[in-house]
Motif scaffolding. Structure first.
Motif, PDB file in Angstrom:
ATOM      1  N   MET A   1      27.112-125.545 -32.708  1.00 41.47           N
ATOM      2  CA  MET A   1      26.116-124.432 -32.301  1.00 41.47           C
ATOM      3  C   MET A   1      26.502-123.477 -33.369  1.00 41.47           C
ATOM      4  SD  MET A   1      25.914-121.806 -29.260  1.00 41.47           S
ATOM      5  CE  MET A   1      24.855-122.839 -27.983  1.00 41.47           C
ATOM      6  N   LEU A   2      25.414-122.812 -33.816  1.00 43.88           N
ATOM      7  CA  LEU A   2      25.341-121.821 -35.137  1.00 43.88           C
ATOM      8  C   LEU A   2      24.724-120.824 -34.855  1.00 43.88           C
ATOM      9  CD1 LEU A   2      25.799-120.905 -37.818  1.00 43.88           C
ATOM     10  CD2 LEU A   2      23.804-121.901 -38.651  1.00 43.88           C
ATOM     11  N   LEU A   3      25.136-119.565 -34.720  1.00 41.62           N
ATOM     12  CA  LEU A   3      24.338-118.231 -34.025  1.00 41.62           C
ATOM     13  C   LEU A   3      24.228-117.537 -35.477  1.00 41.62           C
ATOM     14  CD1 LEU A   3      26.836-117.355 -31.319  1.00 41.62           C
ATOM     15  CD2 LEU A   3      24.629-118.314 -31.144  1.00 41.62           C
ATOM     16  N   LEU A   4      23.323-116.800 -35.451  1.00 42.48           N
ATOM     17  CA  LEU A   4      22.763-115.736 -36.360  1.00 42.48           C
ATOM     18  C   LEU A   4      22.269-114.306 -35.550  1.00 42.48           C
ATOM     19  CD1 LEU A   4      20.464-117.933 -38.664  1.00 42.48           C
ATOM     20  CD2 LEU A   4      22.941-117.281 -38.886  1.00 42.48           C
ATOM     21  N   ALA A   5      22.972-113.361 -35.691  1.00 43.46           N
ATOM     22  CA  ALA A   5      22.587-112.113 -35.377  1.00 43.46           C
ATOM     23  C   ALA A   5      22.591-110.887 -36.234  1.00 43.46           C
ATOM     24  CB  ALA A   5      23.679-111.712 -34.161  1.00 43.46           C
ATOM     25  N   GLU A   6      21.505-110.303 -36.111  1.00 44.20           N
ATOM     26  CA  GLU A   6      21.390-109.240 -37.013  1.00 44.20           C
ATOM     27  C   GLU A   6      20.623-108.137 -36.136  1.00 44.20           C
ATOM     28  OE1 GLU A   6      19.033-110.025 -40.772  1.00 44.20           O
ATOM     29  OE2 GLU A   6      20.255-111.867 -41.164  1.00 44.20           O
ATOM     30  N   VAL A   7      21.106-107.277 -35.754  1.00 46.91           N
ATOM     31  CA  VAL A   7      20.721-106.290 -34.921  1.00 46.91           C
ATOM     32  C   VAL A   7      21.529-105.043 -34.919  1.00 46.91           C
ATOM     33  CG1 VAL A   7      21.552-107.155 -32.892  1.00 46.91           C
ATOM     34  CG2 VAL A   7      19.594-105.815 -32.583  1.00 46.91           C
ATOM     35  N   ILE A   8      21.038-103.933 -34.377  1.00 43.37           N
ATOM     36  CA  ILE A   8      21.806-102.697 -34.109  1.00 43.37           C
ATOM     37  C   ILE A   8      21.765-102.574 -32.489  1.00 43.37           C
ATOM     38  CG2 ILE A   8      21.986-100.165 -34.296  1.00 43.37           C
ATOM     39  CD1 ILE A   8      21.164-100.593 -37.157  1.00 43.37           C
ATOM     40  N   GLY A   9      22.985-102.392 -31.830  1.00 41.11           N
ATOM     41  CA  GLY A   9      22.966-102.049 -30.359  1.00 41.11           C
ATOM     42  C   GLY A   9      22.536-103.432 -29.506  1.00 41.11           C
ATOM     43  N   LEU A  10      23.441-104.531 -29.519  1.00 42.04           N
ATOM     44  CA  LEU A  10      23.338-105.615 -29.015  1.00 42.04           C
ATOM     45  C   LEU A  10      24.256-105.710 -27.570  1.00 42.04           C
ATOM     46  CD1 LEU A  10      22.112-108.450 -29.617  1.00 42.04           C
ATOM     47  CD2 LEU A  10      24.360-109.025 -30.563  1.00 42.04           C
ATOM     48  N   LEU A  11      23.968-104.597 -26.713  1.00 44.67           N
ATOM     49  CA  LEU A  11      24.838-104.428 -25.568  1.00 44.67           C
ATOM     50  C   LEU A  11      24.688-105.689 -24.735  1.00 44.67           C
ATOM     51  CD1 LEU A  11      26.468-102.598 -23.778  1.00 44.67           C
ATOM     52  CD2 LEU A  11      24.455-101.694 -22.784  1.00 44.67           C
ATOM     53  N   PRO A  12      23.469-106.257 -24.242  1.00 46.48           N
ATOM     54  CA  PRO A  12      23.504-107.401 -23.146  1.00 46.48           C
ATOM     55  C   PRO A  12      24.348-108.377 -23.798  1.00 46.48           C
ATOM     56  CG  PRO A  12      21.196-106.534 -23.779  1.00 46.48           C
ATOM     57  CD  PRO A  12      22.093-105.765 -24.528  1.00 46.48           C
ATOM     58  N   ALA A  13      24.078-108.947 -25.135  1.00 50.81           N
ATOM     59  CA  ALA A  13      25.003-109.840 -25.663  1.00 50.81           C
ATOM     60  C   ALA A  13      26.533-109.596 -25.512  1.00 50.81           C
ATOM     61  CB  ALA A  13      24.557-110.232 -27.103  1.00 50.81           C
ATOM     62  N   ARG A  14      26.943-108.393 -25.830  1.00 47.65           N
ATOM     63  CA  ARG A  14      28.093-108.021 -25.819  1.00 47.65           C
ATOM     64  C   ARG A  14      28.759-108.134 -24.356  1.00 47.65           C
ATOM     65  NH1 ARG A  14      29.004-102.403 -27.513  1.00 47.65           N
ATOM     66  NH2 ARG A  14      31.044-102.751 -26.966  1.00 47.65           N
ATOM     67  N   LEU A  15      28.109-107.990 -23.578  1.00 46.18           N
ATOM     68  CA  LEU A  15      28.508-107.981 -22.022  1.00 46.18           C
ATOM     69  C   LEU A  15      28.549-109.379 -21.507  1.00 46.18           C
ATOM     70  CD1 LEU A  15      26.323-105.074 -20.623  1.00 46.18           C
ATOM     71  CD2 LEU A  15      28.706-105.121 -20.814  1.00 46.18           C
ATOM     72  N   LEU A  16      27.584-110.201 -22.119  1.00 42.19           N
ATOM     73  CA  LEU A  16      27.548-111.671 -21.726  1.00 42.19           C
ATOM     74  C   LEU A  16      28.653-112.287 -22.341  1.00 42.19           C
ATOM     75  CD1 LEU A  16      23.748-112.183 -21.535  1.00 42.19           C
ATOM     76  CD2 LEU A  16      25.339-112.550 -19.566  1.00 42.19           C
ATOM     77  N   ALA A  17      28.846-112.019 -23.600  1.00 41.72           N
ATOM     78  CA  ALA A  17      29.867-112.980 -24.401  1.00 41.72           C
ATOM     79  C   ALA A  17      30.658-112.180 -25.338  1.00 41.72           C
ATOM     80  CB  ALA A  17      28.912-113.900 -25.106  1.00 41.72           C
ATOM     81  N   PRO A  18      31.549-111.247 -24.905  1.00 35.43           N
ATOM     82  CA  PRO A  18      32.201-110.474 -25.687  1.00 35.43           C
ATOM     83  C   PRO A  18      33.214-111.428 -26.655  1.00 35.43           C
ATOM     84  CG  PRO A  18      33.205-110.648 -23.435  1.00 35.43           C
ATOM     85  CD  PRO A  18      32.026-111.228 -23.353  1.00 35.43           C
ATOM     86  N   GLU A  19      33.528-112.572 -26.392  1.00 32.01           N
ATOM     87  CA  GLU A  19      34.171-113.512 -27.284  1.00 32.01           C
ATOM     88  C   GLU A  19      33.612-113.705 -28.468  1.00 32.01           C
ATOM     89  OE1 GLU A  19      33.030-114.296 -24.303  1.00 32.01           O
ATOM     90  OE2 GLU A  19      34.563-115.042 -22.877  1.00 32.01           O
ATOM     91  N   VAL A  20      32.145-113.618 -28.565  1.00 33.32           N
ATOM     92  CA  VAL A  20      31.273-113.930 -29.658  1.00 33.32           C
ATOM     93  C   VAL A  20      30.707-112.725 -30.290  1.00 33.32           C
ATOM     94  CG1 VAL A  20      29.246-115.315 -30.155  1.00 33.32           C
ATOM     95  CG2 VAL A  20      30.624-116.010 -28.263  1.00 33.32           C
ATOM     96  N   PHE A  21      30.280-111.645 -29.653  1.00 31.87           N
ATOM     97  CA  PHE A  21      29.725-110.549 -29.906  1.00 31.87           C
ATOM     98  C   PHE A  21      30.494-109.259 -29.790  1.00 31.87           C
ATOM     99  CE2 PHE A  21      26.400-113.304 -28.697  1.00 31.87           C
ATOM    100  CZ  PHE A  21      25.811-113.418 -29.860  1.00 31.87           C
TER     101      PHE A  21
END
Length: 63
Positions: A1-21
């Motif tokens: 799995m490859l992830l690409l993330a380009e954003v400011i303020g990714l709170l939901p992702a940080r809460l769900l996957a703090p190991e990743v974001f």
């Protein structure tokens, strides 16, 4: 799995996957901590992509 993330303020992702974001405190830029998360995180990362308000997370399956 490859992830690409380009954003400011990714709170939901940080809460769900703090190991990743993570997010820099000084400017809010998101940090991708693990571009290839393990199998145990795939469902969580997909959920983070779905709930991302800016649709800024892309999930790509790799061989």
């Amino acid at each position: 799995m490859l992830l690409l993330a380009e954003v400011i303020g990714l709170l939901p992702a940080r809460l769900l996957a703090p190991e990743v974001f993570d997010q820099r405190e000084d400017d809010g830029i998101v940090l991708l901590l693990d571009e290839y998360p393990g199998d145990e995180l795939h469902a969580t990362v997909r959920e983070a992509a779905i709930v991302c308000p800016g649709a800024a997370i892309s999930v790509h399956e790799t061989a």
